[in-house]
Design a protein around this motif. Structure first.
Motif, PDB file in Angstrom:
ATOM      1  N   GLY A 147     131.286  10.399 155.325  1.00  0.00           N
ATOM      2  CA  GLY A 147     130.609   9.568 154.347  1.00  0.00           C
ATOM      3  C   GLY A 147     130.603   8.106 154.690  1.00  0.00           C
ATOM      4  O   GLY A 147     130.097   7.695 155.728  1.00  0.00           O
ATOM      5  N   ALA A 148     131.234   7.306 153.827  1.00  0.00           N
ATOM      6  CA  ALA A 148     131.063   5.861 153.880  1.00  0.00           C
ATOM      7  C   ALA A 148     131.384   5.222 155.208  1.00  0.00           C
ATOM      8  O   ALA A 148     130.535   4.628 155.846  1.00  0.00           O
ATOM      9  N   VAL A 151     125.761   2.698 152.318  1.00  0.00           N
ATOM     10  CA  VAL A 151     126.343   1.694 151.428  1.00  0.00           C
ATOM     11  C   VAL A 151     127.684   1.226 151.978  1.00  0.00           C
ATOM     12  O   VAL A 151     127.981   0.048 152.007  1.00  0.00           O
ATOM     13  N   GLY A 152     128.508   2.178 152.429  1.00  0.00           N
ATOM     14  CA  GLY A 152     129.796   1.859 153.022  1.00  0.00           C
ATOM     15  C   GLY A 152     130.891   1.654 151.984  1.00  0.00           C
ATOM     16  O   GLY A 152     130.649   1.660 150.781  1.00  0.00           O
ATOM     17  N   GLY A 153     132.097   1.483 152.464  1.00  0.00           N
ATOM     18  CA  GLY A 153     133.235   1.247 151.599  1.00  0.00           C
ATOM     19  C   GLY A 153     133.579   2.446 150.737  1.00  0.00           C
ATOM     20  O   GLY A 153     133.138   3.562 150.972  1.00  0.00           O
ATOM     21  N   VAL A 154     134.385   2.205 149.699  1.00  0.00           N
ATOM     22  CA  VAL A 154     134.812   3.278 148.801  1.00  0.00           C
ATOM     23  C   VAL A 154     133.616   3.842 148.044  1.00  0.00           C
ATOM     24  O   VAL A 154     133.535   5.043 147.788  1.00  0.00           O
ATOM     25  N   ALA A 155     132.652   3.000 147.694  1.00  0.00           N
ATOM     26  CA  ALA A 155     131.446   3.468 147.007  1.00  0.00           C
ATOM     27  C   ALA A 155     130.691   4.465 147.875  1.00  0.00           C
ATOM     28  O   ALA A 155     130.159   5.458 147.383  1.00  0.00           O
ATOM     29  N   GLY A 156     130.663   4.210 149.168  1.00  0.00           N
ATOM     30  CA  GLY A 156     130.022   5.148 150.086  1.00  0.00           C
ATOM     31  C   GLY A 156     130.735   6.476 150.111  1.00  0.00           C
ATOM     32  O   GLY A 156     130.112   7.534 150.264  1.00  0.00           O
ATOM     33  N   GLY A 174     126.640  10.705 157.591  1.00  0.00           N
ATOM     34  CA  GLY A 174     126.791   9.448 156.867  1.00  0.00           C
ATOM     35  C   GLY A 174     126.950   9.696 155.384  1.00  0.00           C
ATOM     36  O   GLY A 174     127.815  10.446 154.945  1.00  0.00           O
ATOM     37  N   GLU A 175     126.081   9.109 154.591  1.00  0.00           N
ATOM     38  CA  GLU A 175     126.121   9.270 153.141  1.00  0.00           C
ATOM     39  C   GLU A 175     124.936  10.088 152.637  1.00  0.00           C
ATOM     40  O   GLU A 175     124.573  10.006 151.458  1.00  0.00           O
ATOM     41  N   GLY A 176     124.345  10.873 153.505  1.00  0.00           N
ATOM     42  CA  GLY A 176     123.184  11.658 153.104  1.00  0.00           C
ATOM     43  C   GLY A 176     123.168  13.032 153.749  1.00  0.00           C
ATOM     44  O   GLY A 176     124.157  13.492 154.313  1.00  0.00           O
TER      45      GLY A 176
END
Length: 231
Positions: free
Chosen positions: A42-43, A69-74, A101-103
């Motif tokens: 992920g992030a 987006v990255g980080g913890v949100a990612g 990644g995030e998708g």
């Protein structure tokens, strides 16, 4: 869910190689590390790949990596994408589901989505398989979906480009008719670009005649993830 697990392992190995020289990672807490690793690429991993491959790349993979987006949100986004990817793999086991990644990159070859020869009309079998995706897409309304159409190299390139766009549009139209919001979709015809197999064989050409989905977080999911992460 072998395909997704393999992709995740490859991403984590890539990230691990880069993280070993990164002092900043040593200073992250468990939540932050869990966000990057537990989100199956992920992030943090998505951020690394996005930076290396660049944003705005071609096709579904480029579209997925362009939305990091990255980080913890990612990591929060990545966890939600993990669940969606597993559900897609369960309802449509013949699909190639890749968590990146995030998708999600979803590849549907001719066995899953077939068109009549030289036409953009969906066959009955293709509609039946797309029906299986409808419930999953409805369960995760906060995602954007870009549909990429591809052909093999047979025939003129300009004709194939037009046909691939029409086929991607047919997929969108069908999903919209089934209740998926049209605002979630973009379509792009790729024609003969980005072959995933040799166009010199019948089997290779069949693999290249495909539809790909790039499933990414929309603005609402991104904002909700930032709030959940405390950003």
């Amino acid at each position: 869910m072998k395909k997704i697990s393999i992709i995740a392992l490859a991403l984590m190995m890539t990230a691990g190689t880069l993280f070993t020289s990164c002092e900043a990672v040593k200073n992250t807490n468990n939540t932050q590390r869990g966000a990057g690793i537990g989100a199956v690429g992920g992030a943090v991993i998505g951020g690394i790949l996005g930076n290396n491959l660049g944003k705005g790349g071609k096709g579904a993979l480029g579209a997925v990596l362009g939305g990091v987006v990255g980080g913890v949100a990612g990591g929060v986004i990545g966890n939600k994408m993990d669940k969606q990817a597993r559900q897609i793999d369960q309802v449509l086991p013949g699909a190639d589901v890749k968590r990146v990644g995030e998708g999600i990159q979803l590849v549907l070859n001719e066995n899953a989505v077939r068109f009549d020869t030289s036409k953009s009309t969906l066959t009955a079998g293709a509609k039946a398989n797309l029906d299986k995706l409808v419930a999953v897409f409805q369960e995760y309304p906060d995602t954007d979906i870009t549909i990429f159409g591809y052909t093999d190299s047979t025939g003129k390139a300009d004709y194939n480009l037009k046909l691939s766009g029409e086929r991607a549009a047919s997929v969108r139209s069908y999903l919209v008719a089934k209740g998926i919001a049209s605002s979630r979709f973009k379509v792009t015809g790729m024609g003969i670009a980005d072959p995933i197999a040799s166009n010199e064989t019948v089997e290779g050409r069949s693999q290249n005649r495909r539809v790909e989905f790039a499933i990414t977080a929309n603005a609402k999911m991104q904002e909700d993830a930032k709030k959940e992460a405390g950003n």
